[in-house]
Design an enzyme around this catalytic site. Structure first.
Site, PDB file in Angstrom:
ATOM      1  N   ILE A  11       0.841  -1.209   0.000  1.00  0.00           N
ATOM      2  CA  ILE A  11       0.000   0.000   0.000  1.00  0.00           C
ATOM      3  C   ILE A  11       0.873   1.255   0.000  1.00  0.00           C
ATOM      4  CG2 ILE A  11      -1.918   1.220   1.112  1.00  0.00           C
ATOM      5  CD1 ILE A  11      -2.662  -1.447   2.473  1.00  0.00           C
ATOM      6  N   THR A  34      12.031  -5.407   4.707  1.00  0.00           N
ATOM      7  CA  THR A  34      11.825  -6.791   5.136  1.00  0.00           C
ATOM      8  C   THR A  34      11.487  -7.591   3.878  1.00  0.00           C
ATOM      9  OG1 THR A  34       9.429  -6.564   5.384  1.00  0.00           O
ATOM     10  CG2 THR A  34      10.782  -5.931   7.289  1.00  0.00           C
ATOM     11  N   PHE A  79       2.864   3.671   7.382  1.00  0.00           N
ATOM     12  CA  PHE A  79       2.399   2.368   6.894  1.00  0.00           C
ATOM     13  C   PHE A  79       3.216   1.217   7.477  1.00  0.00           C
ATOM     14  CE2 PHE A  79       1.379   5.204   3.275  1.00  0.00           C
ATOM     15  CZ  PHE A  79       0.093   4.803   2.949  1.00  0.00           C
ATOM     16  N   THR A 132      -6.090  -0.967  10.526  1.00  0.00           N
ATOM     17  CA  THR A 132      -6.894  -2.010   9.883  1.00  0.00           C
ATOM     18  C   THR A 132      -8.246  -2.197  10.563  1.00  0.00           C
ATOM     19  OG1 THR A 132      -6.943  -4.401   9.500  1.00  0.00           O
ATOM     20  CG2 THR A 132      -5.627  -3.662  11.348  1.00  0.00           C
ATOM     21  N   ASP A 133      -9.202  -2.720   9.788  1.00  0.00           N
ATOM     22  CA  ASP A 133     -10.514  -3.057  10.372  1.00  0.00           C
ATOM     23  C   ASP A 133     -10.421  -4.263  11.309  1.00  0.00           C
ATOM     24  OD1 ASP A 133     -10.136  -5.069   8.463  1.00  0.00           O
ATOM     25  OD2 ASP A 133     -12.061  -4.762   7.454  1.00  0.00           O
ATOM     26  N   GLU A 134      -9.308  -5.016  11.220  1.00  0.00           N
ATOM     27  CA  GLU A 134      -9.201  -6.243  12.024  1.00  0.00           C
ATOM     28  C   GLU A 134      -9.158  -5.940  13.521  1.00  0.00           C
ATOM     29  OE1 GLU A 134      -6.614  -9.345  10.792  1.00  0.00           O
ATOM     30  OE2 GLU A 134      -7.014  -9.001   8.672  1.00  0.00           O
ATOM     31  N   SER A 159      -3.670  -8.421  14.616  1.00  0.00           N
ATOM     32  CA  SER A 159      -4.654  -7.370  14.899  1.00  0.00           C
ATOM     33  C   SER A 159      -4.463  -6.801  16.303  1.00  0.00           C
ATOM     34  CB  SER A 159      -6.083  -7.862  14.672  1.00  0.00           C
ATOM     35  OG  SER A 159      -6.344  -9.045  15.366  1.00  0.00           O
ATOM     36  N   LYS A 162      -1.754  -4.259  16.016  1.00  0.00           N
ATOM     37  CA  LYS A 162      -2.236  -3.022  15.369  1.00  0.00           C
ATOM     38  C   LYS A 162      -3.141  -2.246  16.339  1.00  0.00           C
ATOM     39  CE  LYS A 162      -1.690  -1.706  11.693  1.00  0.00           C
ATOM     40  NZ  LYS A 162      -0.635  -0.884  11.042  1.00  0.00           N
ATOM     41  N   TYR A 215      -9.161 -21.812   3.145  1.00  0.00           N
ATOM     42  CA  TYR A 215      -9.170 -22.159   4.570  1.00  0.00           C
ATOM     43  C   TYR A 215     -10.613 -22.451   5.017  1.00  0.00           C
ATOM     44  CZ  TYR A 215      -4.557 -19.779   4.756  1.00  0.00           C
ATOM     45  OH  TYR A 215      -3.258 -19.375   4.551  1.00  0.00           O
ATOM     46  N   ASN A 257     -14.920 -15.581   0.841  1.00  0.00           N
ATOM     47  CA  ASN A 257     -13.653 -15.906   0.169  1.00  0.00           C
ATOM     48  C   ASN A 257     -13.856 -16.770  -1.069  1.00  0.00           C
ATOM     49  OD1 ASN A 257     -12.265 -14.490   2.105  1.00  0.00           O
ATOM     50  ND2 ASN A 257     -11.816 -16.294   3.369  1.00  0.00           N
TER      51      ASN A 257
HETATM   52  P1  NAD Z   1       3.321  -4.845   3.449  1.00  0.00           P
HETATM   53  O1  NAD Z   1       3.650  -6.000   4.332  1.00  0.00           O
HETATM   54  O2  NAD Z   1       3.136  -5.069   1.994  1.00  0.00           O
HETATM   55  O3  NAD Z   1       4.435  -3.700   3.603  1.00  0.00           O
HETATM   56  C1  NAD Z   1       4.955  -3.322   4.843  1.00  0.00           C
HETATM   57  C2  NAD Z   1       6.209  -2.492   4.584  1.00  0.00           C
HETATM   58  O4  NAD Z   1       6.720  -2.067   5.869  1.00  0.00           O
HETATM   59  C3  NAD Z   1       7.324  -3.258   3.884  1.00  0.00           C
HETATM   60  O5  NAD Z   1       7.878  -2.478   2.840  1.00  0.00           O
HETATM   61  C4  NAD Z   1       8.336  -3.505   4.983  1.00  0.00           C
HETATM   62  O6  NAD Z   1       9.680  -3.583   4.498  1.00  0.00           O
HETATM   63  C5  NAD Z   1       8.127  -2.287   5.865  1.00  0.00           C
HETATM   64  N1  NAD Z   1       8.538  -2.527   7.261  1.00  0.00           N
HETATM   65  C6  NAD Z   1       8.242  -3.598   8.039  1.00  0.00           C
HETATM   66  N2  NAD Z   1       8.821  -3.456   9.235  1.00  0.00           N
HETATM   67  C7  NAD Z   1       9.477  -2.277   9.232  1.00  0.00           C
HETATM   68  C8  NAD Z   1      10.242  -1.572  10.201  1.00  0.00           C
HETATM   69  N3  NAD Z   1      10.472  -2.077  11.420  1.00  0.00           N
HETATM   70  N4  NAD Z   1      10.758  -0.362   9.866  1.00  0.00           N
HETATM   71  C9  NAD Z   1      10.557   0.154   8.635  1.00  0.00           C
HETATM   72  N5  NAD Z   1       9.863  -0.467   7.668  1.00  0.00           N
HETATM   73  C10 NAD Z   1       9.312  -1.681   7.974  1.00  0.00           C
HETATM   74  O7  NAD Z   1       2.018  -4.190   4.092  1.00  0.00           O
HETATM   75  P2  NAD Z   1       0.772  -3.473   3.393  1.00  0.00           P
HETATM   76  O8  NAD Z   1      -0.220  -4.495   3.031  1.00  0.00           O
HETATM   77  O9  NAD Z   1       1.279  -2.511   2.394  1.00  0.00           O
HETATM   78  O10 NAD Z   1       0.184  -2.675   4.656  1.00  0.00           O
HETATM   79  C11 NAD Z   1       0.661  -1.369   4.965  1.00  0.00           C
HETATM   80  C12 NAD Z   1      -0.062  -0.855   6.209  1.00  0.00           C
HETATM   81  O11 NAD Z   1      -1.467  -0.849   5.974  1.00  0.00           O
HETATM   82  C13 NAD Z   1       0.149  -1.733   7.440  1.00  0.00           C
HETATM   83  O12 NAD Z   1       0.260  -0.884   8.563  1.00  0.00           O
HETATM   84  C14 NAD Z   1      -1.119  -2.574   7.537  1.00  0.00           C
HETATM   85  O13 NAD Z   1      -1.404  -2.922   8.859  1.00  0.00           O
HETATM   86  C15 NAD Z   1      -2.138  -1.595   6.980  1.00  0.00           C
HETATM   87  N6  NAD Z   1      -3.311  -2.190   6.333  1.00  0.00           N
HETATM   88  C16 NAD Z   1      -3.164  -3.153   5.366  1.00  0.00           C
HETATM   89  C17 NAD Z   1      -4.304  -3.650   4.719  1.00  0.00           C
HETATM   90  C18 NAD Z   1      -4.191  -4.691   3.629  1.00  0.00           C
HETATM   91  O14 NAD Z   1      -5.219  -5.212   3.169  1.00  0.00           O
HETATM   92  N7  NAD Z   1      -3.009  -5.025   3.128  1.00  0.00           N
HETATM   93  C19 NAD Z   1      -5.571  -3.190   5.086  1.00  0.00           C
HETATM   94  C20 NAD Z   1      -5.676  -2.220   6.097  1.00  0.00           C
HETATM   95  C21 NAD Z   1      -4.546  -1.716   6.712  1.00  0.00           C
HETATM   96  O1  DAU Z   2      -8.845  -6.526   6.873  1.00  0.00           O
HETATM   97  C1  DAU Z   2      -7.634  -5.873   6.626  1.00  0.00           C
HETATM   98  C2  DAU Z   2      -6.493  -6.862   6.669  1.00  0.00           C
HETATM   99  O2  DAU Z   2      -6.586  -7.638   5.474  1.00  0.00           O
HETATM  100  C3  DAU Z   2      -5.130  -6.207   6.754  1.00  0.00           C
HETATM  101  O3  DAU Z   2      -5.042  -5.512   7.977  1.00  0.00           O
HETATM  102  C4  DAU Z   2      -4.009  -7.247   6.666  1.00  0.00           C
HETATM  103  O4  DAU Z   2      -2.757  -6.601   6.647  1.00  0.00           O
HETATM  104  C5  DAU Z   2      -4.187  -8.019   5.378  1.00  0.00           C
HETATM  105  O5  DAU Z   2      -3.233  -9.059   5.303  1.00  0.00           O
HETATM  106  C6  DAU Z   2      -5.596  -8.620   5.303  1.00  0.00           C
HETATM  107  O6  DAU Z   2      -5.770  -9.668   6.301  1.00  0.00           O
HETATM  108  P1  DAU Z   2      -6.538 -11.027   5.958  1.00  0.00           P
HETATM  109  O7  DAU Z   2      -6.139 -12.069   6.911  1.00  0.00           O
HETATM  110  O8  DAU Z   2      -7.999 -10.771   5.780  1.00  0.00           O
HETATM  111  O9  DAU Z   2      -5.913 -11.298   4.476  1.00  0.00           O
HETATM  112  P2  DAU Z   2      -5.435 -12.636   3.752  1.00  0.00           P
HETATM  113  O10 DAU Z   2      -5.196 -12.253   2.322  1.00  0.00           O
HETATM  114  O11 DAU Z   2      -4.371 -13.341   4.483  1.00  0.00           O
HETATM  115  O12 DAU Z   2      -6.748 -13.538   3.805  1.00  0.00           O
HETATM  116  C7  DAU Z   2      -7.993 -13.104   3.279  1.00  0.00           C
HETATM  117  C8  DAU Z   2      -9.010 -14.206   3.584  1.00  0.00           C
HETATM  118  O13 DAU Z   2      -8.693 -15.353   2.777  1.00  0.00           O
HETATM  119  C9  DAU Z   2      -8.986 -14.679   5.002  1.00  0.00           C
HETATM  120  O14 DAU Z   2     -10.315 -14.999   5.419  1.00  0.00           O
HETATM  121  C10 DAU Z   2      -8.139 -15.951   4.966  1.00  0.00           C
HETATM  122  C11 DAU Z   2      -8.428 -16.497   3.588  1.00  0.00           C
HETATM  123  N1  DAU Z   2      -7.324 -17.234   2.939  1.00  0.00           N
HETATM  124  C12 DAU Z   2      -6.109 -16.631   2.861  1.00  0.00           C
HETATM  125  C13 DAU Z   2      -5.039 -17.263   2.259  1.00  0.00           C
HETATM  126  C14 DAU Z   2      -3.683 -16.595   2.183  1.00  0.00           C
HETATM  127  C15 DAU Z   2      -7.533 -18.493   2.395  1.00  0.00           C
HETATM  128  O15 DAU Z   2      -8.670 -19.030   2.447  1.00  0.00           O
HETATM  129  N2  DAU Z   2      -6.495 -19.124   1.785  1.00  0.00           N
HETATM  130  C16 DAU Z   2      -5.239 -18.571   1.704  1.00  0.00           C
HETATM  131  O16 DAU Z   2      -4.319 -19.226   1.171  1.00  0.00           O
END
Ligand code: NAD
Ligand code: DAU
Length: 355
Positions: A11, A34, A79, A132-134, A159, A162, A215, A257
């Site tokens: 993001i 990372t 982020f 996050t909504d989690e 979660s 967070k 899952y 899912n």
């Molecule tokens: P991501 O895992 O793709 O990226 C995380 C980034 O943070 C990476 O580039 C990593 O190198 C960096 N990072 C990790 N630890 C670090 C540290 N100690 N110092 C500096 N950098 C560090 O994550 P994302 O999916 O892009 O999520 C970004 C943010 O948005 C997170 O805070 C996550 O909780 C939040 N978020 C994600 C989602 C989602 O669906 N992916 C939804 C809602 C909120």
């Molecule tokens: O809701 C926001 C969150 O969404 C963010 O805060 C997290 O950073 C992000 O990773 C995401 O969390 P989820 O656990 O919802 O995402 P994930 O893609 O891991 O899984 C989405 C759903 O799909 C969840 O119900 C688990 C299921 N799943 C996931 C994987 C990887 C499967 O059924 N099979 C799989 O292999």
């Protein structure tokens, strides 16, 4: 200039690319790189004078103090986090370190910085915490969607970490007057997402002829939002959000899912049919459920819509088609992420980084 933490992740990188498409205000990207950080995603910004990168850890207070003094950002968009629920089940330690201790350390640096900048800089300054909504836990069928006043009931180490960081951010506003904003967003999808998360994993596994692991019963519900809509919402909150407030962000796109995976299979059947003429749905495999698996997330985005006029631009149908097409068009990006070749690439491209 703004400081973005975690800007080499999914993001954060989309946010920086969008930011620099929409404004000329420079961005400093601080990222530890990372496994989830990938500078190849930002390769199009190479040589752009509005963009700078520093490899570093948000837990490294001396580095953050130095960066703040040197660059004097007018805003920080935070982020950086460990973001994958399964990894948090396997090993919670990194989640506690980065998401809780790291956010605390960053807040301490920001508190000191905020205390020493001029009055006019202070009134413009914002610390936006991306969450996050989690944190709200799990909904049952028929429960109203999460609003900002919902109880916080996190169920996974991710979660919980967070939620802890959200509380710290809130406390730094109430106790020290830090001008903070918090956003709690639903599941994102789109370009550059690491193929450990559901949507990119399914696309990548399908194309590789591997199984598509669902899952449990696949009836868990998530509320999907295209990543650039999330980025636009963050920009709106940064511009107009009320200090100390929390804004929920979501796409009104609740889906089980299994429906997501069916949609991906159907798009791949159309765009890249299997050689044997069968559907990718044949690769779906039901596997053991995730421990503590939250049943349903749903976001009530009324507050951000009403106060800030934000609405998502993409529907799920437009967003998922773009996403699947993106992964089809970027097989090399995926291969590099999977092989770790992008780490060699970044060594070659950038050499040693840091300040
Ligand atoms: P991501 O895992 O793709 O990226 C995380 C980034 O943070 C990476 O580039 C990593 O190198 C960096 N990072 C990790 N630890 C670090 C540290 N100690 N110092 C500096 N950098 C560090 O994550 P994302 O999916 O892009 O999520 C970004 C943010 O948005 C997170 O805070 C996550 O909780 C939040 N978020 C994600 C989602 C989602 O669906 N992916 C939804 C809602 C909120
Ligand atoms: O809701 C926001 C969150 O969404 C963010 O805060 C997290 O950073 C992000 O990773 C995401 O969390 P989820 O656990 O919802 O995402 P994930 O893609 O891991 O899984 C989405 C759903 O799909 C969840 O119900 C688990 C299921 N799943 C996931 C994987 C990887 C499967 O059924 N099979 C799989 O292999």
């Amino acid at each position: 200039m703004i400081l973005v933490t975690g800007g080499a992740g999914f993001i954060g990188a989309n946010f920086i690319l969008e930011w620099l498409r929409n404004a000329d205000e420079p961005v400093l990207n601080l990222d530890k790189l990372t496994y989830a950080g990938n500078l190849e995603t930002l390769a199009s910004l190479e040589g752009d004078p509005r963009y700078a990168f520093v490899q570093g850890d948000i837990c490294d207070k001396a580095l953050i103090d130095r960066l703040l003094l040197k660059h004097r950002p007018r805003a920080i968009v935070h982020f950086a986090a460990e973001s994958h629920v399964d990894r948090s089940i396997h090993g919670p330690g990194d989640f506690i370190q980065t998401n809780i201790i790291g956010t605390f350390s960053l807040l301490e640096s920001v508190r000191a910085y905020f205390g020493m900048i001029h009055e006019d800089e202070r009134s413009a300054f914002r610390f936006l915490h991306v969450s996050t909504d989690e944190v709200y836990g799990s909904l049952a069928k028929g429960d109203p969607a999460f609003s900002e006043t919902n109880r916080v009931e996190p169920n996974s180490p991710y979660s919980a970490s967070k939620a802890a960081s959200d509380h710290l951010v809130r406390a730094y506003h109430h106790t020290y007057g830090l001008p903070v904003l918090t956003t709690n967003c639903s599941n994102n999808y789109g370009p550059f997402q690491f193929p450990e998360k559901l949507i990119p994993l399914m696309v990548v596994n399908a194309l590789a002829g591997k199984s598509l692991p669902i899952y449990g019963d696949g009836q868990q519900i998530r509320d999907w939002l295209y990543v650039t809509d999330h980025c636009a919402a963050i920009r709106r909150v940064l511009e107009g959000g009320r200090l100390g407030e929390t804004y929920n962000i979501g796409g009104w796109n609740e889906k089980p899912n299994i429906d997501i995976v069916h949609a991906i299979c159907d798009l791949l059947d159309e765009l890249r049919p299997r050689a044997d003429g069968k559907s990718y749905r044949e690769q779906i495999t039901y596997v053991t459920d995730r421990p503590g698996h939250d049943r349903r997330y749903a976001i009530d985005a009324t507050k951000i819509e009403r106060e800030l006029g934000w609405r998502p631009a993409e529907t799920f149908e437009t967003g998922i088609r773009k996403t699947v097409q993106w992964y089809l068009d970027h097989a090399q990006w995926v291969a590099n992420v999977q092989s770790g070749a992008y780490r060699e690439w970044l060594e070659r491209q950038y050499g040693a980084r840091g300040e």
